[in-house]
Scaffold this motif. Structure first.
Motif, PDB file in Angstrom:
ATOM      1  N   CYS A  26       1.019  -1.159   0.212  1.00  0.00           N
ATOM      2  CA  CYS A  26      -0.040   0.025  -0.109  1.00  0.00           C
ATOM      3  C   CYS A  26       0.900   1.447  -0.035  1.00  0.00           C
ATOM      4  O   CYS A  26       1.776   1.077   0.850  1.00  0.00           O
ATOM      5  N   CYS A  66      -0.116   3.217   3.845  1.00  0.00           N
ATOM      6  CA  CYS A  66       0.267   2.530   5.063  1.00  0.00           C
ATOM      7  C   CYS A  66       1.410   1.163   4.857  1.00  0.00           C
ATOM      8  O   CYS A  66       2.188   1.142   5.722  1.00  0.00           O
ATOM      9  N   CYS A  73      -6.616  -2.573  -0.211  1.00  0.00           N
ATOM     10  CA  CYS A  73      -5.174  -2.078   1.158  1.00  0.00           C
ATOM     11  C   CYS A  73      -5.869  -3.770   1.868  1.00  0.00           C
ATOM     12  O   CYS A  73      -7.113  -3.517   2.417  1.00  0.00           O
ATOM     13  N   CYS A  78      -6.374   1.582   7.048  1.00  0.00           N
ATOM     14  CA  CYS A  78      -6.204   2.335   5.624  1.00  0.00           C
ATOM     15  C   CYS A  78      -7.372   2.172   4.671  1.00  0.00           C
ATOM     16  O   CYS A  78      -8.216   3.344   4.398  1.00  0.00           O
ATOM     17  N   TYR A 136      -6.818   2.131   2.318  1.00  0.00           N
ATOM     18  CA  TYR A 136      -7.226   2.356   0.836  1.00  0.00           C
ATOM     19  C   TYR A 136      -7.415   1.533  -0.480  1.00  0.00           C
ATOM     20  O   TYR A 136      -7.161   0.178  -0.413  1.00  0.00           O
TER      21      TYR A 136
HETATM   22 ZN   LIG Z   1      -2.981   0.583   3.068  1.00  0.00          ZN
END
Ligand SMILES: [Zn+2]
Length: 108
Positions: A20, A23, A46, A52, A54
Motif C-alpha cells: 500500500c 500505510c 489494502c 487504512c 485504501y
Molecule cells: Zn494501506
C-alpha cells in the motif's frame, strides 16, 4: 548456481507483491479484467482494511519480449527487447540460430 537454487529463485520472482503506498501493508488483488492478452487491469485493496482502507486500480502490461515463444500467437505483437532485436539481426544474417526445437527430456 545449482539447478535447485535456480528453481527457488524463480518461485520468489513469481510472487508479485504490491505494498500500500499509504500505510505499507500488503495489498490484495481482488479482481482483474483482461481486454487484451498482453494487458490486465487489477483492483487492489489494502489488507489494513479498518485503519487504512485504501483501494486502487492498477495496470499490468507486458512491455517487451525477452525470449520468443515456441508457440507464438500471431495476433500478439509485443515489441522485442533491444538485446533480442540484436540477436534476431544476427540470426537473419545466418550468424546464429535463435530458436531451437524445445529440448526433449532424456529417456532413462
Ligand atoms: Zn494501506
Amino acid at each position: 548456481m545449482t539447478e535447485q537454487n535456480e528453481e527457488n529463485d524463480m518461485q520468489e520472482v513469481s510472487r508479485l507483491r504490491f505494498d500500500c503506498p499509504h500505510c505499507g501493508s500488503y495489498m490484495k488483488v481482488r479482481t482483474s479484467k483482461t481486454h487484451l492478452p498482453e494487458y490486465r487491469e487489477l483492483y487492489l485493496h489494502c489488507t489494513n482494511e479498518f485503519k487504512c482502507g485504501y483501494r486502487c486500480k492498477a495496470a499490468l502490461s507486458i512491455s517487451e519480449t525477452l525470449a520468443p515463444s515456441y508457440r507464438p500467437n500471431l495476433a500478439v505483437n509485443i515489441k522485442l527487447s533491444p538485446w533480442l532485436k540484436q540477436k534476431v539481426g544476427l540470426e537473419n544474417q545466418g550468424q546464429i540460430r535463435l530458436i531451437d526445437e524445445p529440448k526433449k527430456e532424456a529417456k532413462r
